[in-house]
Scaffold this active site. Structure first.
Site, mmCIF file in Angstrom:
data_model
loop_
_atom_site.group_PDB
_atom_site.id
_atom_site.type_symbol
_atom_site.label_atom_id
_atom_site.label_comp_id
_atom_site.label_asym_id
_atom_site.label_seq_id
_atom_site.Cartn_x
_atom_site.Cartn_y
_atom_site.Cartn_z
ATOM 1 N N ASP A 21 2.544 5.121 -5.901
ATOM 2 C CA ASP A 21 1.627 5.517 -4.832
ATOM 3 C C ASP A 21 0.694 6.644 -5.287
ATOM 4 O OD1 ASP A 21 0.503 5.490 -2.328
ATOM 5 O OD2 ASP A 21 2.028 6.780 -1.429
ATOM 6 N N THR A 67 2.818 -6.752 1.149
ATOM 7 C CA THR A 67 2.169 -7.692 2.067
ATOM 8 C C THR A 67 1.200 -6.914 2.978
ATOM 9 O OG1 THR A 67 4.254 -7.540 3.272
ATOM 10 C CG2 THR A 67 3.797 -9.627 2.202
ATOM 11 N N GLU A 68 1.592 -5.670 3.315
ATOM 12 C CA GLU A 68 0.728 -4.840 4.169
ATOM 13 C C GLU A 68 -0.558 -4.456 3.420
ATOM 14 O OE1 GLU A 68 4.081 -4.244 3.779
ATOM 15 O OE2 GLU A 68 4.554 -5.122 5.733
ATOM 16 N N ASN A 69 -0.438 -4.183 2.103
ATOM 17 C CA ASN A 69 -1.634 -3.826 1.303
ATOM 18 C C ASN A 69 -2.680 -4.934 1.335
ATOM 19 O OD1 ASN A 69 0.294 -2.262 -1.373
ATOM 20 N ND2 ASN A 69 -0.617 -1.328 0.440
#
Ligand code: FPP
Length: 245
Positions: A21, A67-69
């Site tokens: 991150d 999946t959120e990215n």
């Protein structure tokens, strides 16, 4: 359960998982487009995986895209796909030379077909290699992975056990992560390896991923080595187990 090996008095984790991150913030703090952070991150990722390999780690799992990215602005997602299109083949060549297997963990159907081809090609070329495993989590979500595993069991008409469920996860074949590192100041798992990280030692670094060097990885390994892993047992039980070995 994983078994760490001892090297120069340091306990080396068999499996390290990394939440990479802070690429975007790294770039933005330098007045650069976010994509520059991902490019730097890609190079850093290769360096850290090679360093892990040299230190005797057997498996690294990197969280490259959740999946959120995938819901990020199209430009950023396309930029990440372009990194795969242009640099993943070279990454694969490099690790194949180290006898490493490359696996993609995640829902490949969510990726464009040409990107999928690049990834499947790397998997195919390296599937027989056993010295080291590199899991690249792409279009990955821990909850989705668990739901998929349960559905696979239901389709087979099987009642799941803990071990059986492990075998239905994308990460089948490698031990659970001993050490899970997150860079970029945040302190959460963000849907990464939810089942597999039940007993992982967690290590959080304030550094943005492109700034996280091999030296920082050494510090994380040293910290891991100094921690006592009891897996829910008492100190006395762990001492007795050691003596019996
Ligand atoms: C999170 O940082 C990082 C990502 C979403 C991408 C990670 C990708 C790489 C390190 C390189 C690419 C690797 C492959 C295999 C494509 P962030 O962008 O959320 O940073 P921020 O929190 O500072 O915005």
């Amino acid at each position: 359960m994983a078994h760490s090996k001892i090297s120069e008095g340091i306990k080396i984790p068999e499996h390290i998982a990394v939440i990479m991150d802070g690429n975007g913030r790294w770039a933005q703090s330098r007045m650069m487009p976010r994509m520059m952070g991902h490019k730097q991150g890609f190079s850093r990722m290769i360096e850290l995986i090679e360093y892990s390999f040299k230190r005797g780690v057997k498996c690294v799992t990197v969280y490259a895209l959740s999946t959120e990215n995938l819901k990020r602005p199209k430009e950023e997602i396309e930029g990440l796909f372009n990194l795969i299109r242009t640099r993943f083949g070279e990454l694969a060549d490099r690790f194949i030379k180290h006898n490493s297997r490359i696996r993609v963990v995640g829902d490949l159907s969510l990726l464009p077909s040409d990107v999928r081809e690049v990834l499947l090609d790397a998997e195919k070329r390296s599937e027989h290699l056993t010295e080291f495993t590199l899991n690249v989590a792409l279009a990955y979500g821990g909850r989705a992975e668990l739901v998929r595993a349960v559905n696979l069991a239901v389709e087979k008409g099987e009642k799941v056990t803990e071990e059986g469920l492990s075998k239905l996860l994308y990460t089948d074949g490698v031990p659970d992560p001993d050490l899970l590192i997150r860079t970029g100041k945040e302190k959460r798992l963000s849907n990464f390896l939810l089942y597999q990280s039940a007993y992982s030692e967690l290590y959080f670094s304030d550094k943005m991923f492109p700034d996280f060097t091999a030296k920082d990885l050494d510090l994380a390994i040293e910290e891991y080595s100094s921690r006592v892993r009891r897996f829910g047992k008492t100190d006395e039980q762990k001492t007795q187990e050691k003596q019996e070995r």
